[in-house]
Design a protein around this motif. Sequence first.
Motif, PDB file in Angstrom:
ATOM      1  N   GLU A   1     -44.167 -30.020-100.737  1.00  0.00           N
ATOM      2  CA  GLU A   1     -43.300 -29.916 -99.563  1.00  0.00           C
ATOM      3  C   GLU A   1     -43.522 -31.138 -98.675  1.00  0.00           C
ATOM      4  OE1 GLU A   1     -42.787 -26.121 -97.595  1.00  0.00           O
ATOM      5  OE2 GLU A   1     -43.229 -27.089 -95.680  1.00  0.00           O
TER       6      GLU A   1
ATOM      7  N   GLU B   1     -47.433 -31.450 -98.873  1.00  0.00           N
ATOM      8  CA  GLU B   1     -48.379 -30.343 -99.042  1.00  0.00           C
ATOM      9  C   GLU B   1     -48.140 -29.775-100.445  1.00  0.00           C
ATOM     10  OE1 GLU B   1     -48.155 -27.064 -96.261  1.00  0.00           O
ATOM     11  OE2 GLU B   1     -49.739 -25.959 -97.313  1.00  0.00           O
TER      12      GLU B   1
ATOM     13  N   ALA C   1     -48.759 -24.018-104.726  1.00  0.00           N
ATOM     14  CA  ALA C   1     -48.863 -23.574-106.113  1.00  0.00           C
ATOM     15  C   ALA C   1     -47.653 -22.715-106.508  1.00  0.00           C
ATOM     16  CB  ALA C   1     -50.137 -22.765-106.274  1.00  0.00           C
ATOM     17  N   ARG C   2     -47.226 -22.877-107.741  1.00  0.00           N
ATOM     18  CA  ARG C   2     -46.182 -22.013-108.314  1.00  0.00           C
ATOM     19  C   ARG C   2     -46.626 -21.598-109.708  1.00  0.00           C
ATOM     20  NH1 ARG C   2     -44.997 -22.239-103.875  1.00  0.00           N
ATOM     21  NH2 ARG C   2     -43.059 -22.775-102.837  1.00  0.00           N
TER      22      ARG C   2
ATOM     23  N   PRO D   1     -46.972 -18.047-104.604  1.00  0.00           N
ATOM     24  CA  PRO D   1     -48.436 -17.953-104.454  1.00  0.00           C
ATOM     25  C   PRO D   1     -48.878 -16.743-103.625  1.00  0.00           C
ATOM     26  CG  PRO D   1     -47.558 -19.775-103.162  1.00  0.00           C
ATOM     27  CD  PRO D   1     -46.437 -19.269-103.999  1.00  0.00           C
ATOM     28  N   ASP D   2     -47.986 -16.275-102.750  1.00  0.00           N
ATOM     29  CA  ASP D   2     -48.368 -15.081-101.969  1.00  0.00           C
ATOM     30  C   ASP D   2     -48.679 -13.914-102.896  1.00  0.00           C
ATOM     31  OD1 ASP D   2     -48.234 -16.163 -99.467  1.00  0.00           O
ATOM     32  OD2 ASP D   2     -46.075 -15.819 -99.281  1.00  0.00           O
TER      33      ASP D   2
ATOM     34  N   ASN E   1     -54.246 -26.562-100.197  1.00  0.00           N
ATOM     35  CA  ASN E   1     -54.763 -25.339 -99.558  1.00  0.00           C
ATOM     36  C   ASN E   1     -56.007 -24.863-100.298  1.00  0.00           C
ATOM     37  OD1 ASN E   1     -52.532 -24.451 -97.554  1.00  0.00           O
ATOM     38  ND2 ASN E   1     -51.452 -25.068 -99.405  1.00  0.00           N
TER      39      ASN E   1
ATOM     40  N   ASP F   1     -55.354 -24.601 -90.875  1.00  0.00           N
ATOM     41  CA  ASP F   1     -54.014 -24.106 -91.232  1.00  0.00           C
ATOM     42  C   ASP F   1     -53.700 -22.798 -90.501  1.00  0.00           C
ATOM     43  OD1 ASP F   1     -51.632 -24.020 -92.579  1.00  0.00           O
ATOM     44  OD2 ASP F   1     -52.486 -23.641 -94.559  1.00  0.00           O
TER      45      ASP F   1
ATOM     46  N   ARG G   1     -46.065 -21.106 -89.072  1.00  0.00           N
ATOM     47  CA  ARG G   1     -44.598 -21.148 -89.031  1.00  0.00           C
ATOM     48  C   ARG G   1     -43.988 -19.979 -88.266  1.00  0.00           C
ATOM     49  NH1 ARG G   1     -45.451 -19.806 -94.570  1.00  0.00           N
ATOM     50  NH2 ARG G   1     -44.521 -17.815 -95.127  1.00  0.00           N
TER      51      ARG G   1
ATOM     52  N   GLU H   1     -36.883 -24.982 -89.612  1.00  0.00           N
ATOM     53  CA  GLU H   1     -35.762 -24.665 -90.510  1.00  0.00           C
ATOM     54  C   GLU H   1     -34.443 -25.248 -90.020  1.00  0.00           C
ATOM     55  OE1 GLU H   1     -35.675 -20.426 -91.150  1.00  0.00           O
ATOM     56  OE2 GLU H   1     -37.604 -20.439 -92.161  1.00  0.00           O
TER      57      GLU H   1
ATOM     58  N   TYR I   1     -38.037 -26.187 -94.189  1.00  0.00           N
ATOM     59  CA  TYR I   1     -36.882 -26.234 -95.073  1.00  0.00           C
ATOM     60  C   TYR I   1     -35.790 -27.183 -94.565  1.00  0.00           C
ATOM     61  CZ  TYR I   1     -39.000 -22.211 -97.416  1.00  0.00           C
ATOM     62  OH  TYR I   1     -39.855 -21.391 -98.096  1.00  0.00           O
TER      63      TYR I   1
HETATM   64  P1  C2E Z   1     -48.996 -22.039 -96.227  1.00  0.00           P
HETATM   65  O1  C2E Z   1     -50.153 -22.913 -96.491  1.00  0.00           O
HETATM   66  O2  C2E Z   1     -48.768 -21.621 -94.831  1.00  0.00           O
HETATM   67  O3  C2E Z   1     -47.753 -22.784 -96.842  1.00  0.00           O
HETATM   68  C1  C2E Z   1     -46.525 -22.855 -96.225  1.00  0.00           C
HETATM   69  C2  C2E Z   1     -45.624 -21.804 -96.752  1.00  0.00           C
HETATM   70  O4  C2E Z   1     -44.465 -21.746 -95.954  1.00  0.00           O
HETATM   71  C3  C2E Z   1     -45.139 -22.100 -98.163  1.00  0.00           C
HETATM   72  O5  C2E Z   1     -44.921 -20.871 -98.823  1.00  0.00           O
HETATM   73  C4  C2E Z   1     -43.814 -22.766 -97.907  1.00  0.00           C
HETATM   74  O6  C2E Z   1     -42.935 -22.677 -98.994  1.00  0.00           O
HETATM   75  C5  C2E Z   1     -43.333 -21.953 -96.736  1.00  0.00           C
HETATM   76  N1  C2E Z   1     -42.400 -22.708 -95.914  1.00  0.00           N
HETATM   77  C6  C2E Z   1     -42.346 -24.045 -95.737  1.00  0.00           C
HETATM   78  N2  C2E Z   1     -41.368 -24.368 -94.922  1.00  0.00           N
HETATM   79  C7  C2E Z   1     -40.767 -23.215 -94.526  1.00  0.00           C
HETATM   80  C8  C2E Z   1     -39.678 -22.911 -93.662  1.00  0.00           C
HETATM   81  O7  C2E Z   1     -39.038 -23.768 -93.075  1.00  0.00           O
HETATM   82  N3  C2E Z   1     -39.370 -21.599 -93.501  1.00  0.00           N
HETATM   83  C9  C2E Z   1     -40.055 -20.623 -94.158  1.00  0.00           C
HETATM   84  N4  C2E Z   1     -39.678 -19.370 -93.953  1.00  0.00           N
HETATM   85  N5  C2E Z   1     -41.093 -20.879 -94.972  1.00  0.00           N
HETATM   86  C10 C2E Z   1     -41.440 -22.177 -95.161  1.00  0.00           C
HETATM   87  P2  C2E Z   1     -45.487 -20.652-100.246  1.00  0.00           P
HETATM   88  O8  C2E Z   1     -45.337 -21.880-101.061  1.00  0.00           O
HETATM   89  O9  C2E Z   1     -44.907 -19.390-100.726  1.00  0.00           O
HETATM   90  O10 C2E Z   1     -47.037 -20.480 -99.982  1.00  0.00           O
HETATM   91  C11 C2E Z   1     -47.510 -19.370 -99.333  1.00  0.00           C
HETATM   92  C12 C2E Z   1     -48.971 -19.503 -99.088  1.00  0.00           C
HETATM   93  O11 C2E Z   1     -49.699 -19.493-100.300  1.00  0.00           O
HETATM   94  C13 C2E Z   1     -49.345 -20.815 -98.444  1.00  0.00           C
HETATM   95  O12 C2E Z   1     -49.099 -20.710 -97.097  1.00  0.00           O
HETATM   96  C14 C2E Z   1     -50.804 -20.898 -98.773  1.00  0.00           C
HETATM   97  O13 C2E Z   1     -51.563 -20.134 -97.846  1.00  0.00           O
HETATM   98  C15 C2E Z   1     -50.882 -20.205-100.106  1.00  0.00           C
HETATM   99  N6  C2E Z   1     -51.026 -21.205-101.147  1.00  0.00           N
HETATM  100  C16 C2E Z   1     -50.088 -21.953-101.738  1.00  0.00           C
HETATM  101  N7  C2E Z   1     -50.630 -22.757-102.673  1.00  0.00           N
HETATM  102  C17 C2E Z   1     -51.955 -22.505-102.669  1.00  0.00           C
HETATM  103  C18 C2E Z   1     -53.075 -23.020-103.409  1.00  0.00           C
HETATM  104  O14 C2E Z   1     -52.974 -23.900-104.265  1.00  0.00           O
HETATM  105  N8  C2E Z   1     -54.301 -22.498-103.113  1.00  0.00           N
HETATM  106  C19 C2E Z   1     -54.470 -21.557-102.163  1.00  0.00           C
HETATM  107  N9  C2E Z   1     -55.694 -21.100-101.935  1.00  0.00           N
HETATM  108  N10 C2E Z   1     -53.456 -21.071-101.454  1.00  0.00           N
HETATM  109  C20 C2E Z   1     -52.201 -21.531-101.705  1.00  0.00           C
END
Ligand code: C2E
Length: 536
Positions: free
Chosen positions: A285, A299, A302-303, A314-315, A354, A416, A440, A476, A495
């Motif tokens: 991102e 940033e 993970a997917r 990742p959630d 992260n 974070d 966010r 957004e 986004y």
């Molecule tokens: P996060 O670190 O807070 O990552 C940002 C999340 O917000 C990401 O969701 C991203 O897709 C989403 N996001 C970004 N911009 C916007 C926006 O404008 N609006 C909205 N509604 N959402 C937005 P994602 O990718 O689903 O990741 C969710 C969480 O999963 C991340 O939150 C992070 O805490 C965790 N995560 C993701 N990758 C990893 C990883 O490799 N390792 C670990 N430990 N946690 C990860």
Amino acid sequence: MAKADKDLIGLGIVVAMIIVIIANGSSVIADFVSSLISDDNPRDKVLSAALLLNVALLLFGWRRYMDLVNEVAQRRHAEEAARTIAQTDPLTGCLNRRTIDNALQSMITAAQSTGHEVVAMMIDLDHFKRSNDVYGHQTGDAVLLEATRRIRSVLPDRSIIARLGGDEFACAAMYDPDHVEAIDRLVLRINEQVARPIIIDSLAIAVTASVGLATTNCLDKNASVNLATTLLHHADLAMYQAKKAGRNGYRWFDASLEAELRYRHELECGIRKGIPAGEFVPFYEKQIDLDSGALIGFEMLARWRNPRRGLISPDIFIPIAEEIGLISDLSESLIRQALIDAAAWDPRLTLSVNISPIQLRDPWFAQRLLKLLHEANFPPHRLDIEITESCLHENIGVVRTLITSLRNQGIRISLDDFGTGYSSFAQLRTLPFDQIKIDRYFVSNLDSNKDSATIIEAISSLGKGLGLPITAEGIETSEVLAELRKYGSFKGQGYLYGQPSDAQSVHAMLANQDLLREPSIDPATSAYPFPQAAAA
Ligand code: C2E
Ligand code: CA
Ligand code: CA
């Protein structure tokens, strides 16, 4: 030989002796007696000897018979005791895991013939292990005994109660399907009774019970599966839900629970296989400098490219990977790929990753990370580690040491999701973060929510006070962006700048903007100096 046979043989010997004496001995006895009282009748020595032998045999037979009777009684007793031990729990006297199925199956069959249904209750004592550890096993046993007594006291007559091990019990009772509410009353009483403090040696010990309920009502009685086993399995699933819902309560089994658990199991197995199979991939991102609009980095998010279910967020899989102890493996495989991807980008672009609180507990975390950087020949100053506020509730001393050692290697650390945890401003001052990321939740509704605006304003002045740059996540819309800029200088992501995308798309986009690393730079000759520890 069967004990009944032995009984009969013993008895046979005695009866035979009596018959022999009656048949042959009656005249002999008469002669013998008359020889004793009259000298005219001299004693026939042979007959006398035969008589004495007969009497001796009779006595012997009788003794043998009595011995056998005793032996049989003892054996019966021992067999009874062995059966009781095999069928019941020695501490509480309840049925045990081996016998509950048969008892329950009989109850189900009996219920069917009288138009009743059966409810199974799986009862697990909450926090029992803690009281066992704190007060010792003797007290633990006393608690179990008292809890059993209380559960028994409220169960209807002819119920089944089994201890399945530890602090887990299974009970079952028949009920009238027109009065299902009676079950709720029953289980409420169980919860109430168990929750009363248990007094042992003037200690008041508090345990509660989590109960899962399942009934035969919704089971297909003609199915070939073992109904008792299915019923107990359902009650068990419901009990886990009761635990999850906060303990000291009860939950009814519902079929969706089973589907949910099956899904969870599928994900667990999928994660185990998916890591080595390369199914977990980094998405990226954009991170933007809001003042200039310039791209400053990405940033990594993970997917999971799940072969059956497509792209998974990742959630869903990160918490499971944490629970099953695979988060470090998963994270390292992602970081390894991300470092390769980012090595091809313009060296001014940073990479944020992260890190889970669980990884921070690993004393070798810093070493492992440096090793990954070293292998990819990736400069530490381009890497940003994002840790969430929840990490700070763990051992703050360990976190501080880790942050310090990572920063000493040149890696930057971001806090974070700021605003969602409870880190105090004092903590923020003592921990050497390089930047704060506003969650966010506060950003995305900034233009419509006054509270969010107040919080953003406060965080912005905090950042200024501490000299920390701030990144706003979740931008957004251009309205939110415009609003945000009123509160100061930020970096941002969201986004509005595009959805996270995979390595190939990012590469293509950077190529378009002439933001790839100069191909003339040979990685072999442009190695970054790494401290010795990195290679460990
Ligand atoms: P996060 O670190 O807070 O990552 C940002 C999340 O917000 C990401 O969701 C991203 O897709 C989403 N996001 C970004 N911009 C916007 C926006 O404008 N609006 C909205 N509604 N959402 C937005 P994602 O990718 O689903 O990741 C969710 C969480 O999963 C991340 O939150 C992070 O805490 C965790 N995560 C993701 N990758 C990893 C990883 O490799 N390792 C670990 N430990 N946690 C990860
Ligand atoms: Ca993050
Ligand atoms: Ca975040």
